[in-house]
Structure formats: C-alpha cells, structure tokens
Design a protein around this motif. Structure first.
Motif, PDB file in Angstrom:
ATOM      1  N   LEU A   2       0.810  -1.201   0.000  1.00  0.00           N
ATOM      2  CA  LEU A   2       0.000   0.000   0.000  1.00  0.00           C
ATOM      3  C   LEU A   2       0.839   1.244   0.000  1.00  0.00           C
ATOM      4  O   LEU A   2       1.854   1.324   0.658  1.00  0.00           O
ATOM      5  N   ARG A   3       0.365   2.209  -0.738  1.00  0.00           N
ATOM      6  CA  ARG A   3       1.061   3.494  -0.797  1.00  0.00           C
ATOM      7  C   ARG A   3       0.512   4.409   0.280  1.00  0.00           C
ATOM      8  O   ARG A   3      -0.509   4.143   0.895  1.00  0.00           O
ATOM      9  N   ALA A  28      -6.615   2.559   0.975  1.00  0.00           N
ATOM     10  CA  ALA A  28      -5.261   2.035   0.855  1.00  0.00           C
ATOM     11  C   ALA A  28      -5.050   1.410  -0.506  1.00  0.00           C
ATOM     12  O   ALA A  28      -5.995   1.047  -1.181  1.00  0.00           O
ATOM     13  N   LEU A  29      -3.828   1.297  -0.877  1.00  0.00           N
ATOM     14  CA  LEU A  29      -3.489   0.744  -2.179  1.00  0.00           C
ATOM     15  C   LEU A  29      -2.576  -0.449  -2.008  1.00  0.00           C
ATOM     16  O   LEU A  29      -1.700  -0.424  -1.162  1.00  0.00           O
ATOM     17  N   ARG A  31       0.427  -2.530  -3.331  1.00  0.00           N
ATOM     18  CA  ARG A  31       1.539  -2.426  -4.265  1.00  0.00           C
ATOM     19  C   ARG A  31       1.524  -3.631  -5.195  1.00  0.00           C
ATOM     20  O   ARG A  31       0.725  -4.531  -5.048  1.00  0.00           O
TER      21      ARG A  31
ATOM     22  N   LYS B 300      -0.855  -2.341  -8.313  1.00  0.00           N
ATOM     23  CA  LYS B 300      -1.382  -1.931  -7.014  1.00  0.00           C
ATOM     24  C   LYS B 300      -2.884  -1.691  -7.118  1.00  0.00           C
ATOM     25  O   LYS B 300      -3.374  -1.152  -8.107  1.00  0.00           O
ATOM     26  N   ALA B 301      -3.560  -2.152  -6.113  1.00  0.00           N
ATOM     27  CA  ALA B 301      -5.012  -2.075  -6.144  1.00  0.00           C
ATOM     28  C   ALA B 301      -5.497  -1.263  -4.955  1.00  0.00           C
ATOM     29  O   ALA B 301      -5.019  -1.439  -3.843  1.00  0.00           O
TER      30      ALA B 301
END
Lengths: 237, 440
Positions: A2-3, A28-29, A31, B300-301
């Motif tokens: 997550l970024r 959230a993302l 990666r 990325k999700a």
C-alpha cells in the motif's frame, strides 16, 4: 503493497463519506504483487511473492524423510527456515520463523503425511517494509505449488497506524518506522478468520478491530491474486 | 534431507559421454553456461545466474574501529552461505567442508588479491574505518558455485555505494543518500574464478562443470584471474597430477573466459546505471514479470477501507465487555499472594505449621534466656559466646517478612519494625546483666 494516502480527489469511491477520510480511514493501495513460476528443478516449488519492492524467495521440500529426533509419529514435522539478506539469522528471524511455522501448521494437513518433514525455506531478496506479510504470502504460494495438502490458503497483511490515527495497509519500511503501531495478521481464505497476529506499538482495541477489518478487505485482493497467478502458472502445461 | 546418490549406470553414462566429447546440456568442452546478471533496488545487491546456478550477493557497510595491526585499512569480510534453498542436502547451520573450502577460496580470490583499495576505506586512522561485508547466498545449486559466487561478489562490490563521510577535526559526519550522493568503492581490478573439471586422471577437461559433471569428476582446478591476465589465485583439488602444459593451457583458456565475463559485467553495470539515471523501473521485481510468460503481476489495487470503522464499532458493540480485572493481589494466608482468578491454593496450611514452629523457636529462646538468668557470675567468659546465638536468631527474624492477610505492604513493614522493637527489649536485659556482671 500500500502506498501513502493518495490525494483526496484521487479516491472518490461511492463508499467514502466525506468526514471519514479526515477521521482517519485512508483508502489504501496494494503495491504490485508478483508470482513468477518456480524453477523446474529438484525443488518442489519456489515462487517469489513480492509486494512492491519487498521480495522473498520461497522453496518447499516435502513431504520427505525426517530426522529421527524431529519425527512426530502422527503428523508431518513442519520446519520453516528464514534467511536474512545481510548477516546471520538472529533472534528476529527465529521469532518470525516461529510465527510463520505456527501459521502454516494451522492450515497444513500434516496428519495426511505422518513421520515426514515439510521444510519451507524463505530467503529475503529485498526488504522494503511489510516483510513478515510477504514471507507469509511466499510461504503459502510455495506450499500450494508444492502440492502440500492444506485446509485453507492463508495470507499475511501488515497494517500501520500513524500517530494521527490514519491506517496504512502494507506500509513501506519508512512508514513502518514512523508508525505508532504496526500490526501483522495472517488470515485464512475460507472464513477470513485470524490465524496469527503480531503487533508492535500502542493501539486501542477499536483500532485493532479496524486494522483487522482492513486486513480482511485486503486479503480478498491477495487471494484473488493467488488464484489468478496460479491459473497463469498452470495455463502453460 | 539426504542427497540422492548417483547410480553407477548414470556415472558410467556421464563418463562415456565425456569421453565422446559430449555434454548433456549440449555445450562444447570450453563453453560456459549463460551468465545473467540482474540488480536489486538497493545498491550492492545482485543476482548472478550461471545456467541454473543462482547466487544472490549483497554488500553492506559499517563504521568500525580498525584492527590493531592495520590501523589505516578498512576491513573486508566475505560470507558465502549454502542454504537449504539451493539443494536439500545442505544442512542449515553446519559448516561443511565444501562451504569452508569455498569461503577460503573466495577470500583468497578477492581479499588477498587486493582488488579493493582497503586504505581508501579508512576514515580516521586507528579509530574509524569502513567494514565492508559481502553476503553471498546460493539460491540454487547446479554446479560450479565458486565461479558464480566470485562473479556475484565482484559485481555486488562494483555496484555498491557507501555513504559519504567528512572529517572535520575530530568530528566525523555521515551523510544520508539525500544529503550527498553515496560513493562507490575503489576497485583496482576484477578477479574472476574459472573452474576446470578433470576426468579420467586428467585426460579430459571441461570448463564450467554442472552439478552432474562435478559428481563424476576426478579433480578440479580453479584459476582466479583478472582481465589483465594476472593470476590472483590458483587451486587444484581432488588429488590429480597435472602437467605443466595442462596448467598453462588452462590459464590461457581462463584468460579468454575472464575477458568475456568482465565485458559482460561492465555492460550490466552500465545498463543498470543508465536505467537508474533515467528514473526507470529497476529491481528484481520489475525484471521477473517481463521475463516469464507464466509469471503473474498484479498492479497496485486500491482497497476500500471506509467501512472499516463501522465494522470495528459493530464488532466491539457485539462483543461482551471484558471481565473485570482483579488488580489487587489477594492474600489468603501470611506469606502467599494471589493475582487473578483461580482456585485457592493450599499453601496456607503449610505456612501455619511453619508459624507454629517459629513460635516454638521463640519459647526455646526464652528457655535459654531463663537458663542465662540462673547463671552465676562465675561463667562470665561464657556469656559473650552465648550472647552471639541470640543476636543471630534476632537477625533471622528481622529478614523474614510475614505477610498478613488483607493488609497492605506498608502495614506489614511497620509490623516487622514493631517486631524488631519488641525484640530489642529482650536483648536489653542480657546486656544489662552483662554490665552488672562486669561490675561484679
């Protein structure tokens, strides 16, 4: 995976109430996740699962012959070896090994192969945060690829709680360092229930539940990734 | 797991193939397997693939105080690990003969050939030098570990950048990569090992033996050389006698191979530099997905965590309130304490009997005291010695802290103090009598 928090306009999902963003729920993302095929060698399996820059190489041997001293008469002996990239394995690695082993033992149907050994070897290739979660994912993929019978799949998700209460899924090494608390969960694929949890730092019970719920949401993505990567892997027979 | 032994017919087959100048993987006698070098996201991290043999190299550095006899030289440390990942026969945590041999050879090839300028690693003479540590992990074993490891080590060292330091007076400042660009190590030359396997007492020779060929070989000759054709190390093992011509021929072949490999390394390093400069994607993770068809990559999700709070609240609301925690210890009997829930312990009974014993002891003392009282002045010399045991028993009593039920420690302390005070008078009569006797 997550970024950091994306700009506010970036995430404009229907489910985001305006106030909750400020209150601390940051979308959230994940990666990038990878699952290359194992090498076709002596080894049963060796996929690398790498969320973003963190990558771990995993290999599974077994069910195979076991040392008499380690033999368990009614089930398979599960061994997990985690090798750090720099230096010799220390206490941190031993503790992670144990966490991973306990998680694996919860899902592997060891009773089907009594008096054998199943060895999971994990080698850290690069660590950019959420290492334990990555190790868990790699171990699971390796076990699946080796055809070890399992009750369910499992995945690892790391959450970080920042000092302002925001939740970051799959933190990078820097985010982990700055975070107030870092929580890692292992979840199973059938009931999405908790298999293992390890935490560091201070958090309230409400925050724990939040992290757990976020991890459950994230686990769906990981299990979908498992499914798709295995489909890809076995498409070329 | 034990190594699968090589069957006799397999052995014969391999040897016959070698006699007929054939190799199982279709190579010629002097051919190397494909070499592939890929770099990780960190500096000083690389994976070298030699056919199916794969070695991961990682260089790290640390500021340490130098060795006493080499005050101005940095420290170089090599560590090759044969993990179980490479082959099931490698046992973790055991220094096998092969591992010791490989580590020693690697050290001779890289440290003793002085390919790294260790003096440039000195920060403050006699106080601070850089310790460069090269960790090599064998990821897969398919023969010729030493060649792959030596390539991985030198590539990792070339790729490595250490943080910049500056010395002003006594102050040593370490700069982060953001403040100042990290500096590369100064490398004089690049020694690379080339292995030659000998069969049938040195009649047949193969370059870069694979795992199967290594198992049937009679002897191994390893030559470490740099591109200037300078031999850095030469080692013959396996107990075969080699003729002068053979060694010379091998060194000629090694020269050619080393030149090729050095070129490849330089190209790989340049490539990586270019990609990094352009800000493109690099690292293993990037290279894996594009290489193999069966590899799967998920971008990325985003994960919707907006309902997390509500869910958490729900769970907390549903959950039963946690049971009340008993924070104060419960004292059932003197000398025991209980925290939390559980059955009452039965230690109390024992304590009681002990207490009784103590009481008995007290009466004994009284008897002694009585007998003392009855003593006449004749036994003056004895009194001093008899006085000692009484004092001793007093000190014992003082050390013992008796916990009374439902009383906080403060009270207990005061109790013991009061007990002391109580005992004090019992001593006094004795002393008084002593004085009296002295007067007598």
């Amino acid at each position: 995976m997550l970024r950091e928090a994306p700009p506010a306009n970036w995430w404009a999902g229907p489910g985001v109430p305006g106030g909750s963003l400020a209150a601390g729920s940051v979308p959230a993302l994940f990666r990038v996740l990878h699952c290359p095929p194992p090498k076709q060698e002596v080894r049963e399996a060796s996929p690398t699962v790498s969320p973003g820059d963190t990558s771990v190489l995993a290999g599974v041997y077994g069910p195979a012959e076991v040392k008499v001293s380690k033999e368990i008469f009614n089930k398979a002996t599960l061994e997990v070896i985690l090798r750090p990239k720099i230096g010799l394995p220390g206490v941190a690695e031993k503790s992670r090994e144990r966490l991973i082993r306990n998680t694996c033992e919860a899902v592997v149907l060891g009773t089907l192969h009594p008096r054998t050994s199943i060895t999971v070897v994990l080698q850290v290739i690069s660590d950019a945060g959420s290492l334990l979660a990555c190790c868990l994912n790699a171990a699971c993929m390796a076990l699946v690829d080796a055809g070890v019978p399992m009750r369910a799949l499992f995945c690892g998700v790391t959450c970080a709680l920042n000092s302002d209460g925001t939740l970051v899924l799959d933190p990078t090494a820097k985010q982990e360092k700055e975070a107030r608390a870092v929580l890692t969960f292992a979840l199973d694929s059938v009931e999405r229930k908790l298999l293992m949890s390890t935490t560091k730092g201070l958090y309230s019970d409400a925050e724990l539940q939040q992290c757990l719920a976020a991890a459950q949401a994230a686990s769906q993505h990981i299990f979908r990734f498992y499914r798709e990567s295995l489909q890809r892997r076995y498409s070329k027979s | 797991m034990k190594e699968t032994p090589l069957s006799n017919c397999e052995r014969r087959f391999l040897l016959r193939a070698i006699e007929e100048k054939k190799r199982l993987d279709g190579r010629q006698t002097y051919d190397y397997r494909n070499i592939k070098i890929s770099f990780g996201t960190d500096y000083g991290c690389c994976i070298v693939e030699l056919g199916k043999t794969r070695v991961l190299g990682q260089v790290s550095c640390e500021l340490v105080s130098p060795k006493l006899n080499r005050a101005t030289e940095g420290i170089l440390f090599f560590n090759l690990e044969l993990s179980q990942m490479a082959a099931p026969a490698f046992e973790p945590g055991r220094q096998s003969d092969l591992l010791v041999k490989l580590n020693r050879l690697l050290e001779r090839c890289l440290r003793n050939s002085k390919c790294i300028d260790t003096e440039s690693l000195c920060v403050v003479a006699g106080e601070k030098v850089w310790q460069i540590r090269v960790d090599l992990h064998l990821l897969n074993h398919d023969g010729n570990i030493i060649d792959a490891a030596s390539i991985a080590a030198i590539v990792a060292l070339c790729h490595f950048r250490r943080p910049d330091v500056s010395v002003q007076g006594d102050e040593v400042t370490l700069y982060t990569p953001e403040e100042r660009d990290p500096v590369p190590l100064s490398i004089h030359h690049m020694p690379i090992c080339v292995s030659f396997a000998f069969f049938q007492q040195g009649t047949y020779l193969l370059v870069d033996p694979n795992e199967r060929e290594e198992r049937v070989m009679d002897g191994l000759l390893v030559i470490a050389m740099n591109k200037h054709r300078e031999i850095c190390t030469i080692q013959s093992s396996g107990g075969i006698m080699l003729l002068k011509d053979q060694v010379l021929r091998c060194s000629k072949i090694a020269g050619v191979k080393v030149l090729e490999i050095t070129e490849l390394i330089q190209k790989a390093l340049e490539n990586d530099q270019k990609v990094r400069k352009e800000g493109g994607k690099f690292g293993f993770a990037e290279s894996i997905a594009s290489q193999r068809i069966t590899a799967f990559k998920m971008e990325k999700a985003p994960i919707d965590t907006s309902d997390v709070e509500e869910k958490a609240e729900e769970i907390i609301a549903e959950a039963e309130p946690p049971s009340e925690v008993v924070s104060n210890p419960v004292l059932w009997t003197p000398g025991t304490a209980q925290i939390g829930e559980g059955i009452e312990n039965s230690w109390g009974d024992l304590e009681d009997s002990e207490k009784e014993e103590e009481d008995e002891d007290g009466t004994d003392e009284a008897i002694i005291l009585d007998s003392l009282k009855m003593d006449t002045g004749v036994e003056v010399s004895n009194i001093g010695s008899q006085d000692a045991p009484i004092v001793l028993s007093d000190s014992e009593e003082e050390e013992m802290i008796i916990l009374e039920p439902d009383k906080n420690p403060k009270k207990i302390r005061t109790q013991t103090i009061s007990a002391k005070q109580e005992k004090a008078p019992s001593k006094k009569p004795v002393k008084k009598r002593k004085k009296k006797r002295a007067a007598n």
